[in-house]
Every structure is written in C-alpha cells, then in structure tokens.
Design an enzyme around this catalytic site. Structure first.
Site, PDB file in Angstrom:
ATOM      1  N   SER A 117       0.824  -1.212   0.000  1.00 33.21           N
ATOM      2  CA  SER A 117       0.000   0.000   0.000  1.00 33.21           C
ATOM      3  C   SER A 117       0.854   1.258   0.000  1.00 33.21           C
ATOM      4  CB  SER A 117      -0.861  -0.028   1.260  1.00 33.21           C
ATOM      5  OG  SER A 117      -1.430   1.227   1.509  1.00 33.21           O
ATOM      6  N   TYR A 141      -1.494  -0.089  10.281  1.00 32.96           N
ATOM      7  CA  TYR A 141      -1.799  -0.736   9.001  1.00 32.96           C
ATOM      8  C   TYR A 141      -0.611  -0.597   8.046  1.00 32.96           C
ATOM      9  CZ  TYR A 141      -3.601  -1.263   4.286  1.00 32.96           C
ATOM     10  OH  TYR A 141      -3.752  -1.628   2.978  1.00 32.96           O
ATOM     11  N   LYS A 145       2.308  -3.475   6.525  1.00 33.15           N
ATOM     12  CA  LYS A 145       2.611  -3.680   5.094  1.00 33.15           C
ATOM     13  C   LYS A 145       4.108  -3.489   4.868  1.00 33.15           C
ATOM     14  CE  LYS A 145      -1.483  -4.588   3.530  1.00 33.15           C
ATOM     15  NZ  LYS A 145      -1.798  -5.854   2.894  1.00 33.15           N
TER      16      LYS A 145
HETATM   17  N1  UFG Z   1     -12.922  11.285   2.504  1.00 30.17           N
HETATM   18  C1  UFG Z   1     -13.882  12.238   2.773  1.00 30.17           C
HETATM   19  N2  UFG Z   1     -15.105  11.801   3.191  1.00 30.17           N
HETATM   20  C2  UFG Z   1     -15.413  10.481   3.357  1.00 30.17           C
HETATM   21  C3  UFG Z   1     -14.409   9.513   3.077  1.00 30.17           C
HETATM   22  C4  UFG Z   1     -13.177   9.957   2.659  1.00 30.17           C
HETATM   23  O1  UFG Z   1     -13.644  13.428   2.658  1.00 30.17           O
HETATM   24  O2  UFG Z   1     -16.551  10.174   3.763  1.00 30.17           O
HETATM   25  C5  UFG Z   1     -11.615  11.729   2.028  1.00 30.17           C
HETATM   26  C6  UFG Z   1     -10.467  11.267   2.908  1.00 30.17           C
HETATM   27  O3  UFG Z   1     -10.279  12.179   3.963  1.00 30.17           O
HETATM   28  C7  UFG Z   1      -9.332  11.225   1.911  1.00 30.17           C
HETATM   29  C8  UFG Z   1     -10.005  10.868   0.574  1.00 30.17           C
HETATM   30  O4  UFG Z   1     -11.374  11.169   0.765  1.00 30.17           O
HETATM   31  O5  UFG Z   1      -8.757  12.476   1.801  1.00 30.17           O
HETATM   32  C9  UFG Z   1      -9.854   9.412   0.205  1.00 30.17           C
HETATM   33  O6  UFG Z   1     -10.233   8.637   1.319  1.00 30.17           O
HETATM   34  P1  UFG Z   1     -10.414   7.048   1.260  1.00 30.17           P
HETATM   35  O7  UFG Z   1     -10.852   6.608   2.625  1.00 30.17           O
HETATM   36  O8  UFG Z   1     -11.277   6.678   0.102  1.00 30.17           O
HETATM   37  O9  UFG Z   1      -8.966   6.521   0.935  1.00 30.17           O
HETATM   38  P2  UFG Z   1      -7.602   6.784   1.739  1.00 30.17           P
HETATM   39  O10 UFG Z   1      -6.757   7.642   0.840  1.00 30.17           O
HETATM   40  O11 UFG Z   1      -7.790   7.202   3.119  1.00 30.17           O
HETATM   41  O12 UFG Z   1      -7.110   5.285   1.832  1.00 30.17           O
HETATM   42  C10 UFG Z   1      -6.351   4.672   0.885  1.00 30.17           C
HETATM   43  C11 UFG Z   1      -6.620   3.175   0.890  1.00 30.17           C
HETATM   44  C12 UFG Z   1      -6.179   2.573   2.202  1.00 30.17           C
HETATM   45  C13 UFG Z   1      -4.745   2.941   2.455  1.00 30.17           C
HETATM   46  C14 UFG Z   1      -4.584   4.439   2.444  1.00 30.17           C
HETATM   47  C15 UFG Z   1      -3.147   4.828   2.631  1.00 30.17           C
HETATM   48  O13 UFG Z   1      -7.984   2.940   0.677  1.00 30.17           O
HETATM   49  O14 UFG Z   1      -6.281   1.166   2.127  1.00 30.17           O
HETATM   50  O15 UFG Z   1      -5.008   4.947   1.196  1.00 30.17           O
HETATM   51  O16 UFG Z   1      -3.000   6.156   2.918  1.00 30.17           O
HETATM   52  F1  UFG Z   1      -4.335   2.495   3.638  1.00 30.17           F
END
Ligand code: UFG
Length: 331
Positions: A117, A141, A145
């Site tokens: 990841s 997490y 990894k």
């Molecule tokens: N976000 C919102 N509202 C929501 C959900 C997410 O604003 O309801 C934002 C988050 O703050 C983030 C972006 O949308 O800025 C993307 O969020 P996600 O949860 O879709 O994805 P992440 O970037 O947090 O997570 C991804 C992978 C994880 C991994 C992570 C590593 O899905 O498995 O990147 O940083 F661990």
C-alpha cells in the site's frame, strides 16, 4: 494442473484479480475467511473458507492442490481501526503472513505477489512518490505492510522466496462487465460513499477543507481496480519468467481532490450531491500521487481506464444495481 493460491480472493481487489486470472487461463483457488470478503464474489474458482491463522487448513490446502504461486491479499485494512486495535493488525497482517511464508517454504512454493500500500510511505516528502521515497508509515496498518515487505526482502536475499510487492494508491471503480464491485462493511472509502450519497440523497462529509491544496481538500491518485488486477498478472508473469523480485507502485500519476471526485460523481450520476464540510480525519496526508514509471518500464504496465470518470461510471453501474435491491442506505 498447477494452481495460483489467492488469499483474500473474495475481497474487492482479490476478486477482480481472480477474474483476470481465469480470463488469462490460470487456475486460481481462493483462500478467504469471509470476514470481509463475499462468497458471491467468487464464482468460478474453488473457495476454501479458511483463516491464515489456521495452519492445519492452510497445509491441507497446499497438500490438496499443486500450488505454484501465491497472490496474497488477505489482511485487515482499515487505517483507523489499526490505530485503535494495533494487535489485530500485527497478528492478521504480519504473523499470519509469516505463517503463509512458512507453509509455502514447507511445500517448496517460492513465488509470491504481495498486496502492499501507499500507506508504507506515510506523509510524503515529495510528489510524485517513487519507490525510493523513504518509508515512514504513520499507522499500524501501513507499518504491517512495510514490515512484511522487509520480511520478503530478507527471505528473498536468503534465496527462500521470490516476490513482487505492489504498493497500491487508491483503488477505485468496478468490473466493467458489472460482475464485481466494492462492498465493504462498514464502508469508509470516498467513492462508494459519494455514490451512496447520490443515490439516497444524503450528504457526504468532506473530511477537511483547509488542506494546503488548490481547493483545500485532500488529493489522491485513483486507479481502476481492473488496471490494478492487470498489474498482478504482470507481476506473476515476471516471477514465472524467473526474473528478480521487486517493489512497484501502482497509481495513475494524477491527483484528484475530494471536491473534484464529488463533481465528477455528480456528472456521472446526474444527481446533485450535498456536502457537509467536516473536520479533518486524523492521519490523512494532504496529497498522495504515485510515480508508476518503474512498473511501466520494467513490467510494461499500462492503465486501460485512467480516467476518473470511467472509474466512477463503472462503480456507479455496480453500486446502483446493489442499492436498488435495498430499502434503505446501508451502514
Ligand atoms: N474522505 C472524505 N469523506 C469520506 C471519506 C473519505 O472526505 O466520507 C476523504 C479522505 O479524507 C481522503 C479521501 O477522501 O482524503 C480518500 O479517502 P479514502 O478513505 O477513500 O482513501 P484513503 O486515501 O484514506 O485510503 C487509501 C486506501 C487505504 C490505504 C490508504 C493509505 O484505501 O487502504 O489509502 O493512505 F491504507
């Protein structure tokens, strides 16, 4: 006949990889405890309902099937949960993965493609992020990894295993043929939540509007799940050809802000999406964009669906069919 063992093959990315393997003439077998995976996502491959902690079941699987390589997805993968329950993550993602390597060694299986990841990098020091970027994960997490990558590296130096580790950025979209999609419970990812908001007319929370980005919201590099799946096939073929182990990023090299994702989703769905400006989610880096030059150059990977619009369209096709069968918005 030789098989490819896909641990976690009933999950979102794993099930798309199983489909790709079948299309390319491989014989996958899925090993999944169905904790977060779905039986319906495994259609044409044998499914063994088992946990990697269950060494006996794992050995029995290696005994029953002649396995030539492993693609390893099975893991817990919620960043926030990993902060609250670190032991669960070190156990599931690290101890269980070590046990998998031990069993592979016992049965003389030495090829593994590992699902890593972007979380291994932590807060980026420069954009785009290449594989040489220092690793400083900010949560358990990401640490699990990163630590398992170290284990793979050591084991490979000792001549015990050959591996390809794929560091995914933000997996998105669904099978373009509509057979598979993203189904997490609870759902925490942006695109499925935005599509729920569009379908059920509920607002979507934007976590943080004061980041140092052009529109104040976080930027991510989204990659279509089918393009990710194709990356696994190339990784497997590389191992089969006897070439070196390696670590590769998988992203599109282009970032989209949370607001941009919502705008594209409005275009795709034809719905107005209401937003709720909310506080930052702890631990979210402001911007994550991959350099995928290495996998392009060394493995010849090219995305088929690099446009965000297409990712959201395929996700929408799948989610809409699921939502229609529901009487209310899922939790
Ligand atoms: N976000 C919102 N509202 C929501 C959900 C997410 O604003 O309801 C934002 C988050 O703050 C983030 C972006 O949308 O800025 C993307 O969020 P996600 O949860 O879709 O994805 P992440 O970037 O947090 O997570 C991804 C992978 C994880 C991994 C992570 C590593 O899905 O498995 O990147 O940083 F661990």
């Amino acid at each position: 006949m030789s098989f490819i063992l896909v641990t976690g093959g009933a999950g979102y990315i794993g099930s798309h990889v199983v489909k790709e393997l079948l299309q390319k003439g491989y014989q996958p077998i899925v090993y999944d405890n169905l904790d977060t995976g779905h039986r319906e996502a495994v259609r044409e491959a044998p499914l063994i309902e088992g946990d990697l902690a269950d060494g006996e079941k794992l050995r029995e699987t290696f005994q029953t099937y002649s396995i030539k390589a492993v693609i390893h997805f099975a893991a817990s993968c919620l960043v926030e949960e990993s902060v609250e329950h670190p032991l669960k993550y070190f156990k599931n993602n690290l101890s269980n993965s070590i046990q998998l390597l031990e069993v592979m060694e016992e049965f003389q299986v030495n090829q593994i493609v590992f699902s890593s990841s972007a979380a291994v990098y932590g807060e980026p020091l420069e954009i785009p992020i290449s594989e040489e970027h220092p690793s400083a994960p900010t949560n358990p997490y990401g640490e699990t990894k990163w630590m398992f990558e170290q284990i793979l590296q050591r084991s490979s130096k000792a001549g015990r295993v050959r591996y390809i580790s794929l560091r995914y950025f933000n997996a998105a979209g669904a099978d373009p043929e509509g057979d598979l999609g993203e189904d997490h419970s609870p759902e925490t990812h942006l695109i499925p939540l935005v599509l729920r908001a569009a379908f059920f007319g509920k607002p979507i929370s934007i976590f943080g509007t004061d980041y140092d980005t052009p529109d104040g919201t976080c930027i991510r590099d989204y990659i279509h799940v089918t393009d990710l799946a194709h990356g696994h096939l190339l990784a497997l073929q590389r191992l089969e050809s006897g070439r070196d182990s390696g670590i590769y990023n998988l992203g599109n090299g282009k970032g989209f802000s949370v607001r941009e994702v919502i705008q594209v989703a409005e275009r795709v769905t034809g719905e107005k999406i209401n937003i709720l400006e909310s506080p930052r989610r702890p631990g979210d880096p402001s911007c994550l964009i991959a350099s995928s030059e290495k996998i392009r150059k060394e493995l010849g990977w090219r995305p088929r669906y690099p446009e965000l619009e297409r990712m959201i369209q395929t996700a929408w096709n799948w989610h809409r069919s699921q939502f229609k069968a529901m009487s209310r918005m899922p939790d």
